[in-house]
Each structure stands twice: as C-alpha cells, then as structure tokens.
Motif scaffolding. Structure first.
Motif, PDB file in Angstrom:
ATOM      1  N   MET A 144       0.821  -1.203   0.000  1.00 16.57           N
ATOM      2  CA  MET A 144       0.000   0.000   0.000  1.00 16.57           C
ATOM      3  C   MET A 144       0.857   1.256   0.000  1.00 16.57           C
ATOM      4  N   THR A 145       2.109   1.112   0.414  1.00 18.05           N
ATOM      5  CA  THR A 145       2.970   2.279   0.491  1.00 18.05           C
ATOM      6  C   THR A 145       3.173   2.903  -0.880  1.00 18.05           C
ATOM      7  N   GLY A 146       3.225   2.090  -1.926  1.00 16.09           N
ATOM      8  CA  GLY A 146       3.525   2.620  -3.238  1.00 16.09           C
ATOM      9  C   GLY A 146       2.318   3.059  -4.037  1.00 16.09           C
ATOM     10  N   SER A 147       1.126   2.964  -3.490  1.00 18.86           N
ATOM     11  CA  SER A 147      -0.068   3.369  -4.226  1.00 18.86           C
ATOM     12  C   SER A 147      -0.146   4.880  -4.319  1.00 18.86           C
ATOM     13  N   THR A 148      -1.029   5.366  -5.204  1.00 21.58           N
ATOM     14  CA  THR A 148      -1.179   6.807  -5.367  1.00 21.58           C
ATOM     15  C   THR A 148      -2.590   7.232  -5.046  1.00 21.58           C
ATOM     16  N   THR A 149      -2.762   8.533  -4.834  1.00 22.68           N
ATOM     17  CA  THR A 149      -4.085   9.067  -4.556  1.00 22.68           C
ATOM     18  C   THR A 149      -4.924   9.021  -5.821  1.00 22.68           C
ATOM     19  N   SER A 150      -6.202   9.353  -5.664  1.00 22.78           N
ATOM     20  CA  SER A 150      -7.117   9.286  -6.791  1.00 22.78           C
ATOM     21  C   SER A 150      -6.690  10.194  -7.936  1.00 22.78           C
ATOM     22  N   GLY A 151      -5.950  11.272  -7.601  1.00 26.44           N
ATOM     23  CA  GLY A 151      -5.461  12.160  -8.649  1.00 26.44           C
ATOM     24  C   GLY A 151      -4.267  11.587  -9.374  1.00 26.44           C
ATOM     25  N   GLY A 152      -3.617  10.564  -8.794  1.00 28.82           N
ATOM     26  CA  GLY A 152      -2.529   9.873  -9.448  1.00 28.82           C
ATOM     27  C   GLY A 152      -1.170  10.505  -9.276  1.00 28.82           C
ATOM     28  N   SER A 153      -1.069  11.692  -8.662  1.00 26.63           N
ATOM     29  CA  SER A 153       0.203  12.398  -8.588  1.00 26.63           C
ATOM     30  C   SER A 153       0.861  12.306  -7.229  1.00 26.63           C
ATOM     31  N   THR A 154       0.111  12.100  -6.178  1.00 27.29           N
ATOM     32  CA  THR A 154       0.637  12.078  -4.817  1.00 27.29           C
ATOM     33  C   THR A 154       0.483  10.682  -4.226  1.00 27.29           C
ATOM     34  N   PRO A 155       1.565  10.130  -3.658  1.00 29.42           N
ATOM     35  CA  PRO A 155       1.430   8.801  -3.044  1.00 29.42           C
ATOM     36  C   PRO A 155       0.366   8.806  -1.958  1.00 29.42           C
ATOM     37  N   ALA A 156      -0.434   7.753  -1.913  1.00 25.48           N
ATOM     38  CA  ALA A 156      -1.442   7.633  -0.863  1.00 25.48           C
ATOM     39  C   ALA A 156      -0.748   7.442   0.470  1.00 25.48           C
ATOM     40  N   LYS A 157      -1.222   8.132   1.475  1.00 22.99           N
ATOM     41  CA  LYS A 157      -0.597   8.100   2.798  1.00 22.99           C
ATOM     42  C   LYS A 157      -1.580   7.596   3.843  1.00 22.99           C
ATOM     43  N   THR A 158      -1.021   7.111   4.932  1.00 23.46           N
ATOM     44  CA  THR A 158      -1.818   6.746   6.094  1.00 23.46           C
ATOM     45  C   THR A 158      -1.786   7.917   7.064  1.00 23.46           C
ATOM     46  N   VAL A 159      -2.950   8.462   7.383  1.00 21.29           N
ATOM     47  CA  VAL A 159      -3.035   9.663   8.216  1.00 21.29           C
ATOM     48  C   VAL A 159      -4.000   9.410   9.370  1.00 21.29           C
ATOM     49  N   ALA A 160      -3.577   9.720  10.578  1.00 15.89           N
ATOM     50  CA  ALA A 160      -4.420   9.618  11.761  1.00 15.89           C
ATOM     51  C   ALA A 160      -4.845  11.026  12.176  1.00 15.89           C
ATOM     52  N   VAL A 161      -6.132  11.186  12.478  1.00 19.98           N
ATOM     53  CA  VAL A 161      -6.679  12.506  12.804  1.00 19.98           C
ATOM     54  C   VAL A 161      -7.375  12.442  14.154  1.00 19.98           C
ATOM     55  N   THR A 162      -6.952  13.259  15.102  1.00 16.39           N
ATOM     56  CA  THR A 162      -7.621  13.312  16.401  1.00 16.39           C
ATOM     57  C   THR A 162      -8.721  14.372  16.367  1.00 16.39           C
ATOM     58  N   GLY A 163      -9.681  14.251  17.278  1.00 16.44           N
ATOM     59  CA  GLY A 163     -10.795  15.192  17.299  1.00 16.44           C
ATOM     60  C   GLY A 163     -11.576  15.153  16.003  1.00 16.44           C
ATOM     61  N   ALA A 164     -11.759  13.943  15.462  1.00 18.63           N
ATOM     62  CA  ALA A 164     -12.308  13.798  14.113  1.00 18.63           C
ATOM     63  C   ALA A 164     -13.820  13.632  14.077  1.00 18.63           C
ATOM     64  N   SER A 165     -14.512  13.811  15.189  1.00 16.75           N
ATOM     65  CA  SER A 165     -15.960  13.575  15.213  1.00 16.75           C
ATOM     66  C   SER A 165     -16.772  14.785  14.782  1.00 16.75           C
ATOM     67  N   SER A 166     -16.120  15.932  14.559  1.00 13.64           N
ATOM     68  CA  SER A 166     -16.852  17.131  14.142  1.00 13.64           C
ATOM     69  C   SER A 166     -15.860  18.185  13.681  1.00 13.64           C
ATOM     70  N   GLY A 167     -16.384  19.279  13.149  1.00 13.66           N
ATOM     71  CA  GLY A 167     -15.585  20.451  12.851  1.00 13.66           C
ATOM     72  C   GLY A 167     -14.396  20.206  11.942  1.00 13.66           C
ATOM     73  N   ILE A 168     -13.261  20.795  12.318  1.00 12.66           N
ATOM     74  CA  ILE A 168     -12.055  20.717  11.506  1.00 12.66           C
ATOM     75  C   ILE A 168     -11.578  19.279  11.356  1.00 12.66           C
ATOM     76  N   GLY A 169     -11.653  18.499  12.423  1.00 14.04           N
ATOM     77  CA  GLY A 169     -11.196  17.112  12.348  1.00 14.04           C
ATOM     78  C   GLY A 169     -12.008  16.295  11.369  1.00 14.04           C
ATOM     79  N   GLU A 170     -13.329  16.435  11.429  1.00 16.01           N
ATOM     80  CA  GLU A 170     -14.186  15.715  10.492  1.00 16.01           C
ATOM     81  C   GLU A 170     -13.921  16.160   9.058  1.00 16.01           C
ATOM     82  N   ALA A 171     -13.856  17.479   8.841  1.00 15.32           N
ATOM     83  CA  ALA A 171     -13.617  17.996   7.499  1.00 15.32           C
ATOM     84  C   ALA A 171     -12.274  17.527   6.960  1.00 15.32           C
TER      85      ALA A 171
END
Length: 254
Positions: free
Chosen positions: A1-28
């Motif tokens: 999965m490390t070598g895959s790309t995003t849907s746009g095809g130009s940026t490698p897909a990354k694993t990202v963890a987001v805290t406070g993700a239930s609303s507001g900025i975190g959800e967005a």
C-alpha cells in the motif's frame, strides 16, 4: 500500500491519523484527505459520530477506520497510533486536532476549565507526538500537523488560558521542527474563527454571548481542511512550517 497513489494519481497515498475527528475541523480533514485518496484513521470520544463519518467516507469510495480516543490518556493515544501502524505498517502523518475552548475571564476562576484546556490542548498534542514520533523516526519519515489558532499569536479578553495553550502548541511545534529536520516534517496550522463546536464548550455567559457576535464571520471547516491537505501533499523535500487562515472579511488579527 505504500507505493499506491491518490485518486489524482500524482501524490502517493498516505496513512493519516486525525484526532478530534468527530466534528468540525477534524471531520472535514478526514473527509478531505480520504477524498484525496489517503487512508484515514479517525479518533475521538464520540464513537457514534465516528462510526457515521467513517461509513460515509467508505461508502463514497474512501478508505477510513475509526477508534475511540481520549487524547488526555497517553496510553490510549499510543494505542490509537498503534492501530494505524498495525493496519498499514506505517504512519505517514498525524493531525493533532483535538481541542477545547471554554473561554471565561480569569477573575471567574473556572479552574476546572483551565485544567481541561491544558489537558486536551497541550497534553493531548504532546501525547500525540510521543506516540507517533518513535515510529516515524524508525521508518525514516513522517509528518506531524498540529492545529493551533490565531490565538497562538495574540491574546484577547476571556481567552488568556486558551491562548496560552495555543502559544504552547506553537512553541512545541517549532521545537519539534528544529529537532526533527530531515526526518519528520512539522506543520502548525492556525485557524481564525471557524465554524465548529468549540464555542459550545463555553460555559461562562459573558464569554458565550461575546463569542456569538465574534463568530458572525467565520470560515467553513473545509477551508482549514484544505490547508492541512496542502501541507500533507507537498513532496518530501518541502516542509510547510506554518499556515495561518483567517476570514477575508475580518480586519483584526484574530
């Protein structure tokens, strides 16, 4: 999965963890990063909201999972990061977004509110760094995005303690950047007044009424998510250190 790309095809897909993700900025942010093709792990205490948001992301073609998270608990934060590592073998970015803003005049002596802000806004960020930094150093790369506020640059009445916590996040971010050059990228994103549930944590009646007027001109949470996505999308040799985002209609610094 490390070598895959995003849907746009130009940026490698990354694993990202987001805290406070239930609303507001975190959800967005979780929604925006998933739309960009990244794998996202959402963390917050309100699991009913996390479940709904995660399901909606996955139903729309994104890749998301969630885990209950209390950022004031160092062990829980380590388990959150470990969940991302266990699922994908690496963690490319951590967005330390969880925060509280129970404003009040200092003379109101709402010491419980002060303690809560310090625990979530400062210790929560430190717990996130402590959980993610060893893994990022071991893998030779990573990105920590800390969400501060324009309150990290100036102080306003009723916001002394809140601003102090955001000044602290700014200082921690700069120290981490200096100590991590060449290995872990560090970005501080400081929103101006933004549509969120932060104002709902204000118990002091004077501060609550003042905030209603203050928030008459506000950014959508998606604007901050766009800034975070921009920083994360940069190539490895580019480290976007600070982004301040304010409503164009607001003349004052805050």
């Amino acid at each position: 999965m490390t070598g895959s790309t995003t849907s746009g095809g130009s940026t490698p897909a990354k694993t990202v963890a987001v805290t406070g993700a239930s609303s507001g900025i975190g959800e967005a942010t979780a929604r925006r990063l998933a739309a960009d093709g990244h794998r996202v792990l959402l963390g917050a205490r309100r699991t009913d909201r996390l479940e709904r948001i995660t399901a909606e992301i996955n139903e729309s073609g994104g890749r998301a999972a969630y885990r209950r998270l209390d950022v004031t608990d160092a062990a829980d934060t380590r388990a959150f990061v470990d969940a991302a590592l266990g699922a994908h073998g690496h963690l490319d970015a951590l967005v330390n977004n969880a925060g509280l803003m129970p404003l009040s005049p200092l003379e109101a002596l709402r010491t419980d509110d002060w303690d809560r802000m310090i625990d979530v806004n400062v210790r929560g960020v430190l717990h996130g760094i402590a959980a993610a930094l060893p893994a990022m150093r071991a893998q030779g790369s990573g990105h920590i995005v800390n969400i501060a506020s324009v309150g990290a640059y100036e102080v306003s009445p009723t916001a002394a303690v809140y601003c102090a916590t955001k000044f602290a996040v700014r200082a921690i971010s700069e120290g981490l950047r200096q100590e991590s050059a060449g290995t872990v990228r560090v970005t501080l994103v400081s929103p101006g007044v933004t549509e969120s549930e932060l104002a709902d944590t204000i118990a002091d009646p004077v501060a609550r009424e003042a905030m209603k007027t203050y928030r008459a001109v506000a950014l959508p949470a998606s604007a901050i998510a766009d800034a975070i996505a921009f920083a994360i999308a940069q190539p490895p040799e580019v480290d976007v250190n600070e982004i301040v985002v304010r409503p164009a209609a607001r003349a004052r610094a805050a």
